[in-house]
Scaffold this motif. Structure first.
Motif, PDB file in Angstrom:
ATOM      1  N   GLU A 187       0.833  -1.204   0.000  1.00 54.37           N
ATOM      2  CA  GLU A 187       0.000   0.000   0.000  1.00 54.37           C
ATOM      3  C   GLU A 187       0.870   1.258   0.000  1.00 54.37           C
ATOM      4  O   GLU A 187       0.583   2.225  -0.721  1.00 54.37           O
ATOM      5  CB  GLU A 187      -0.916   0.003   1.223  1.00 54.37           C
ATOM      6  N   GLN A 190       2.313   1.887  -3.424  1.00 56.44           N
ATOM      7  CA  GLN A 190       1.323   2.453  -4.341  1.00 56.44           C
ATOM      8  C   GLN A 190       1.099   3.934  -4.059  1.00 56.44           C
ATOM      9  O   GLN A 190       0.958   4.739  -4.980  1.00 56.44           O
ATOM     10  CB  GLN A 190       0.017   1.669  -4.221  1.00 56.44           C
ATOM     11  N   THR A 193       4.226   5.873  -5.223  1.00 52.71           N
ATOM     12  CA  THR A 193       4.254   5.970  -6.682  1.00 52.71           C
ATOM     13  C   THR A 193       3.219   6.974  -7.176  1.00 52.71           C
ATOM     14  O   THR A 193       3.489   7.778  -8.087  1.00 52.71           O
ATOM     15  CB  THR A 193       3.973   4.591  -7.305  1.00 52.71           C
ATOM     16  N   LEU A 216      -0.478   3.784 -12.519  1.00 52.40           N
ATOM     17  CA  LEU A 216       0.006   3.164 -11.293  1.00 52.40           C
ATOM     18  C   LEU A 216       0.021   1.652 -11.496  1.00 52.40           C
ATOM     19  O   LEU A 216      -1.035   1.031 -11.636  1.00 52.40           O
ATOM     20  CB  LEU A 216      -0.898   3.526 -10.114  1.00 52.40           C
TER      21      LEU A 216
END
Length: 239
Positions: A187, A190, A193, A216
């Motif tokens: 998580e 993500q 990013t 993503l």
């Protein structure tokens, strides 16, 4: 793709990722031509374009997941050793029950003619009825002691079984730790990013064009993480 506010994504780390995105965008990194070339190469594969800082973050994620997997395996080996010990203690307790049951059975056998014979001069003066009464009293006491030993042995089996169940649950709870942290690492990756790409798109000369191209990338959780979520405690050896 902007990361949401959460304590699992420290503010200092968020600023660093945003600054890196802004810096790369101002430098024109990655080049639009390079991204399009990579997109053409991956056409039909289902893979997404991952370049530059995305690869750095992905490498960090995999390194963290590898560390957590190693921790998970170590816990699994420790749990196996402990459960083997629990099984050994439980088996010994069950064997004690069998022996105690045999002693009860032996104690309950009727008196034999040999047992009813006098054993000393004093007993030679007793009547047959008195001698039998004394032997029956002694037999009753043996039965009582044997039954008490059997009850204690059965209680020990219950305790050993409860110990094993507790050990399984304890190791199950401990083993969920690496899996939980692995989910948190994915998580966080993500979010980092997303923060980076959002800042990159704002600062890059071709940001509006790059934004939909640098999607993503999805990250599948490792199999061992999914297993820690779906597995139920193995309390085995409960019969």
């Amino acid at each position: 793709m902007v990361a949401t506010s959460d304590t699992s994504y420290p503010a200092a780390l968020r600023r660093a990722d945003r600054n890196r995105g802004t810096h790369d965008g101002e430098q024109g990194i990655p080049a639009l031509a390079e991204v399009r070339r990579r997109q053409a190469e991956l056409a039909g594969t289902g893979e997404t374009v991952t370049v530059g800082y995305q690869l750095v973050l992905l490498a960090e994620l995999h390194e963290k997941l590898d560390e957590l997997h190693a921790e998970f395996l170590t816990m699994g080996r420790a749990a196996a050793i402990e459960l083997d010990r629990c099984d050994e203690r439980l088996e010994r307790a069950r064997e004690d029950v069998v022996r105690c049951e045999q002693r009860v059975e032996a104690a309950r056998r009727p008196l034999t003619d040999e047992e009813l014979l006098p054993r000393n001069r004093e007993e030679q003066r007793w009547s047959d009825a008195m001698l039998r009464h004394r032997r029956e009293v002694a037999r009753s006491r043996r039965i009582t002691r044997a039954r008490e030993e059997l009850d204690r042995a059965r209680d020990q089996v219950d305790r050993r079984r409860a110990e094993r169940v507790a050990a399984v649950r304890q190791h199950q709870a401990a083993a969920s730790g690496p899996g939980t942290r692995a989910r948190g690492a994915v998580e966080l990756y993500q979010r980092r990013t997303a923060e980076y790409l959002a800042a990159l798109a704002r600062a890059h000369p071709h940001g509006r064009t790059l934004y939909p191209l640098l999607t993503l990338p999805p990250v599948e959780l490792p199999t061992w993480v999914l297993e820690t979520s779906s597995s139920s405690p193995d309390t085995g050896s409960s019969s």
